[in-house]
Design an enzyme around this catalytic site. Structure first.
Site, PDB file in Angstrom:
ATOM      1  N   LYS A 174       0.853  -1.185   0.000  1.00 25.07           N
ATOM      2  CA  LYS A 174       0.000   0.000   0.000  1.00 25.07           C
ATOM      3  C   LYS A 174       0.888   1.234   0.000  1.00 25.07           C
ATOM      4  CE  LYS A 174      -3.625   2.442   2.369  1.00 25.07           C
ATOM      5  NZ  LYS A 174      -4.649   2.434   3.414  1.00 25.07           N
TER       6      LYS A 174
ATOM      7  N   ARG B 168     -10.809   9.996   1.326  1.00 26.32           N
ATOM      8  CA  ARG B 168     -10.703  10.712   2.601  1.00 26.32           C
ATOM      9  C   ARG B 168     -11.798  11.765   2.709  1.00 26.32           C
ATOM     10  NH1 ARG B 168      -4.105  11.200   2.720  1.00 26.32           N
ATOM     11  NH2 ARG B 168      -3.710   8.956   2.628  1.00 26.32           N
TER      12      ARG B 168
ATOM     13  N   LYS C 179       1.411  10.107   5.280  1.00 28.64           N
ATOM     14  CA  LYS C 179       1.447   8.717   5.740  1.00 28.64           C
ATOM     15  C   LYS C 179       2.738   7.991   5.347  1.00 28.64           C
ATOM     16  CE  LYS C 179      -3.597   8.243   6.157  1.00 28.64           C
ATOM     17  NZ  LYS C 179      -4.776   7.361   6.053  1.00 28.64           N
TER      18      LYS C 179
ATOM     19  N   LYS D 115      -2.120  -1.617  -3.936  1.00 28.21           N
ATOM     20  CA  LYS D 115      -2.965  -0.424  -3.941  1.00 28.21           C
ATOM     21  C   LYS D 115      -2.136   0.847  -3.960  1.00 28.21           C
ATOM     22  CE  LYS D 115      -5.993   1.857  -0.707  1.00 28.21           C
ATOM     23  NZ  LYS D 115      -6.491   1.878   0.632  1.00 28.21           N
TER      24      LYS D 115
ATOM     25  N   TYR E 230     -14.794   0.800  -7.602  1.00 25.41           N
ATOM     26  CA  TYR E 230     -16.051   1.537  -7.429  1.00 25.41           C
ATOM     27  C   TYR E 230     -16.923   1.391  -8.673  1.00 25.41           C
ATOM     28  CZ  TYR E 230     -13.543   3.391  -3.454  1.00 25.41           C
ATOM     29  OH  TYR E 230     -12.840   3.485  -2.278  1.00 25.41           O
TER      30      TYR E 230
HETATM   31  C1  PBG Z   1      -7.581   3.466   5.226  1.00 31.87           C
HETATM   32  C2  PBG Z   1      -7.859   3.301   3.787  1.00 31.87           C
HETATM   33  C3  PBG Z   1      -7.632   4.228   2.766  1.00 31.87           C
HETATM   34  C4  PBG Z   1      -8.175   3.655   1.614  1.00 31.87           C
HETATM   35  C5  PBG Z   1      -8.678   2.403   1.950  1.00 31.87           C
HETATM   36  N1  PBG Z   1      -8.456   2.187   3.300  1.00 31.87           N
HETATM   37  C6  PBG Z   1      -7.082   5.605   2.779  1.00 31.87           C
HETATM   38  C7  PBG Z   1      -5.716   5.856   3.251  1.00 31.87           C
HETATM   39  O1  PBG Z   1      -4.925   4.964   3.533  1.00 31.87           O
HETATM   40  O2  PBG Z   1      -5.406   7.038   3.429  1.00 31.87           O
HETATM   41  C8  PBG Z   1      -8.228   4.336   0.286  1.00 31.87           C
HETATM   42  C9  PBG Z   1      -9.202   3.789  -0.679  1.00 31.87           C
HETATM   43  C10 PBG Z   1      -9.518   4.660  -1.824  1.00 31.87           C
HETATM   44  O3  PBG Z   1      -8.905   5.737  -2.038  1.00 31.87           O
HETATM   45  O4  PBG Z   1     -10.415   4.283  -2.583  1.00 31.87           O
HETATM   46  N2  PBG Z   1      -6.435   2.977   5.735  1.00 31.87           N
END
Ligand code: PBG
Length: 334
Positions: free
Chosen positions: A206, A216, A228, A259, A324
């Site tokens: 990730k 968000r 992050k 991701k 989505y």
């Molecule tokens: C939370 C999380 C995030 C997403 C999925 N779980 C956001 C992030 O890590 O800031 C993002 C999913 C998306 O943008 O569709 N940990």
């Protein structure tokens, strides 16, 4: 392969294999059909009743109260979608420094899980494990006085959170927090509590990405400080993603996720080369927004480019895609 294996022109004419649809289908390395049961539909759930609120940067995607969500789930089940990933929208008043609401057995997500499992016993329910919906600052973990995200302290909370979700009926627990060692801790806790069949889908690779912006917004979980990068991966790194994937496999993950999706097809490919586990791609909120805004402007043929992108995910080596567009893809197939 010897480098002279290919007969040269005119003995070889690669276009012979592309001359018409029938021959093209023999030549296809993977099927170009969209397989609906390889799609996972992310949904946002919010407290209250009769709420269906569109996310501004994601036209066509809504935050649903549970009653409205049940209607949506009914529709998608009829369309053949059998997996959803649930994300709760938590009210500001329920967020705090230590994310206590995350492991409340009766919080929004756990309550919803019980109801949904009862109404749709065959729908596979995937839940996110990370603290960002529950902290005021929007980070995935709890932090110290220097705003550094604490690893082991966060894991203790994640474990409690995961157990509540398993108890409430989650089929797949999906830790998206990127803390070190969380897969092992969660797997052990699930085993100790006899959740032997609860799967773990690890967000292993990730990245610290700008493509999560609309998500968000949807959760009102925008960061109050910093970024992050002290836990999510640097987009420059691929070997580090392999390391994370191998660690998560050793810690007991059942499924591996990469991701964001589209800009990270090389990572999906690498993951598929080093792992015998299924690889899942998450085509994130920002990717949806890009497709959607281009489509709404008439700049791209929406169906063509979205279906093409799913095909490309599959070609890169993943078994399923979180998107989505899942519902829209299913509608297009009808
Ligand atoms: C939370 C999380 C995030 C997403 C999925 N779980 C956001 C992030 O890590 O800031 C993002 C999913 C998306 O943008 O569709 N940990």
């Amino acid at each position: 392969m010897p480098n002279n294996f290919q007969a040269s022109f005119p003995l070889s004419r690669p276009r012979r294999l592309r001359q018409n649809k029938v021959i093209q289908s023999i030549n296809a390395e993977i099927s170009s059909n969209i397989e609906i049961d390889r799609l996972i539909y992310p949904v946002f759930i919010l407290a209250g009743e009769k709420q269906k609120i569109e996310i501004k940067s994601m036209p066509g995607i809504y935050r649903f109260s549970l009653d409205e969500l049940l209607k949506e789930l009914e529709e998608i089940c009829e369309l053949g979608i059998n997996k959803v990933a649930l994300f709760p929208v938590i009210e500001q008043g329920q967020k705090d420094k230590t994310a206590q609401e995350a492991y409340n057995p009766n919080n929004l997500i756990n309550t919803a899980l019980r109801v949904i499992k009862k109404e749709f016993p065959n729908l596979c329910l995937i839940t996110d494990v990370a603290l960002d919906p529950f902290t005021k600052h929007g980070h995935d973990g709890i932090c110290d006085e220097n705003n550094y995200i604490l690893n082991d302290e966060t894991i203790n909370i994640l474990v409690k959170m995961a157990l509540c979700q398993a108890e409430a009926g989650a089929d797949i627990i999906a830790p998206s927090d990127m803390m070190d060692g969380r897969i092992l801790a969660i797997r052990k806790a699930l085993e100790q509590n006899k959740f032997h069949n609860t799967l773990i889908m690890a967000y292993s690779a990730k990245y610290a990405s700008g493509f999560y912006g609309p998500f968000r917004e949807a959760l009102s979980s925008s960061l109050q400080f910093g970024d992050k990068t002290s836990y999510q991966l640097n987009p420059a790194n691929a070997k580090e993603a392999e390391k994370e994937i191998l660690l998560d496999i050793n810690e007991g993950a059942d499924l591996i996720m990469v991701k964001p999706g589209m800009p990270y097809l090389d990572i999906i490919y690498r993951a598929s080369q080093i792992s015998h586990l299924p690889i899942i791609a998450y085509s994130v909120s920002g990717e949806y927004s890009m497709f959607k805004s281009a489509a709404l402007n008439g700049y791209l043929d929406e169906r063509k480019v979205v279906e093409e992108s799913i095909l490309c995910f599959r070609r890169a080596g993943c078994q399923a895609v979180i998107t989505y567009y899942a519902k829209q893809l299913a509608l297009w197939q009808k």
